[in-house]
Design an enzyme around this catalytic site. Structure first.
Site, mmCIF file in Angstrom:
data_model
loop_
_atom_site.group_PDB
_atom_site.id
_atom_site.type_symbol
_atom_site.label_atom_id
_atom_site.label_comp_id
_atom_site.label_asym_id
_atom_site.label_seq_id
_atom_site.Cartn_x
_atom_site.Cartn_y
_atom_site.Cartn_z
ATOM 1 N N LYS A 47 -1.089 -6.588 0.942
ATOM 2 C CA LYS A 47 -1.215 -5.149 0.703
ATOM 3 C C LYS A 47 -2.129 -4.875 -0.489
ATOM 4 O O LYS A 47 -2.948 -3.934 -0.470
ATOM 5 C CB LYS A 47 0.175 -4.547 0.449
ATOM 6 C CG LYS A 47 0.173 -3.052 0.095
ATOM 7 C CD LYS A 47 -0.285 -2.186 1.247
ATOM 8 C CE LYS A 47 -0.311 -0.698 0.878
ATOM 9 N NZ LYS A 47 1.017 -0.169 0.527
ATOM 10 N N ASN A 59 -8.739 1.372 -1.062
ATOM 11 C CA ASN A 59 -8.609 2.291 -2.193
ATOM 12 C C ASN A 59 -9.875 2.291 -3.036
ATOM 13 O O ASN A 59 -10.412 3.345 -3.399
ATOM 14 C CB ASN A 59 -7.414 1.892 -3.068
ATOM 15 C CG ASN A 59 -6.118 2.514 -2.604
ATOM 16 O OD1 ASN A 59 -5.710 3.553 -3.068
ATOM 17 N ND2 ASN A 59 -5.463 1.858 -1.665
#
Length: 319
Positions: free
Chosen positions: A185, A193
């Protein structure tokens, strides 16, 4: 099970809203006074794929929380975990478990300063959400949760947590190697991001760029080297598949990641717990991580520019 959501922003709001559909009492805890006031006055306004609804869950500032909780779900930014747990110390008992699902690497070590490891449940989630303003979030798309009790997955309380998450539609999966999931993750976030923030685009737009493969591979290659050094299982090919799976509009393609949202609102990002963590360990271990180091520097530079521009606007505003 008494549940507190510590950090009731986008993701905290989503989890709290979904958990409130079960028979377990839920409480929101957040540092943003205006957000807390809006939730208490009108409920949390939630925009979903199926329409809008108002979710009525009590909300408090950390210093106003009382009583105790069976489960505290942490959704603060990585740099806010220690201050939040310090503020909640009066309501954390030997029976309180902490579930951390936030972004970044190193969160377990921070929480271990406040509670024993057998009270910690670590995990990751691929659900997404956006905080639109005080008392208002958007939660669209599908997701899931991977989690592991640092004590034992056979503990009755952990099994109860998994069942509660299942009842809420959060699609939990118990794992025996949560570190691998956390690193996967973190790598996904260090791609989506970070690049979406620097390029000012959503996930789908990033996927349409002709060089997105090379940009992904560069980040993941350095992740692989640092993971191997720290004896963490990391599958770069599997992680890339997960990243690419987010591109379609009906997945997360229309979503602007949390770092992009933070940058747009002038908030500090979690870059030091993502690409910055890889660059820091690389420097310490004499492993070259030029891509993650450069991405970290670019995000910090954008943060600094935000500060400078904000300062100029304040100076230019007539009194």
């Amino acid at each position: 099970m008494k549940i507190a959501i510590a950090g009731a922003g986008a993701m905290g709001g989503r989890f709290g809203s979904m958990l409130s559909t079960t028979e377990n009492p839920v409480t929101f805890i957040d540092l943003w006074a205006q957000h807390v006031q809006a939730i208490n006055a009108h409920g949390l306004l939630v925009h979903t794929d199926h329409g809008d609804e108002r979710v009525h869950v009590p909300a408090y500032l950390p210093q106003d929380v009382h009583g105790s909780f069976d489960l505290i779900v942490l959704f603060t930014k990585a740099m806010g975990i220690a201050p939040m747990l310090a503020a909640l110390k009066p309501v954390i008992t030997p029976q309180t478990h902490i579930l951390v699902l936030g972004n970044g690497i190193g969160n377990i070590e921070t929480i271990s300063r406040f509670v024993p490891k057998d009270q910690i449940i670590a995990g990751v989630t691929v659900w997404s959400a956006a905080l639109n303003g005080p008392g208002e979030i958007t939660m669209k798309g599908d997701g899931g949760v991977t989690l592991e009790a640092l004590g034992s997955n056979e503990a009755p309380f952990f099994k109860q947590v998994v069942q509660v998450l299942q009842d809420a539609g959060l699609k939990p999966t118990a794992s025996h190697d949560v570190l691998a999931a956390i690193w996967r993750k973190a790598a996904l976030n260090s791609v989506l991001n970070t690049y979406c923030t620097i390029l000012d685009c959503n996930i789908g737009e990033f996927g349409q760029l002709p060089d997105h493969d090379a940009m992904i591979d560069g980040v993941l290659s350095e992740f692989s080297q640092i993971a191997a050094k720290q004896h963490v299982h990391f599958d770069a090919a599997d992680t890339k598949q997960l990243i690419v799976a987010q591109f379609p509009d009906d997945k997360n393609g229309l979503h602007y990641p949390s770092m992009h949202q933070d940058m747009a609102k002038g908030r500090k990002t979690e870059i030091d717990f993502l690409n910055g963590y890889i660059a820091k360990v690389g420097a310490r271990e004499h492993i070259a991580t030029p891509i993650n180091a450069m991405l970290t520097a670019l995000v910090h530079s954008k943060e600094k520019l935000n500060e400078l521009q904000s300062s100029r606007e304040k100076v230019a505003t007539p009194v």
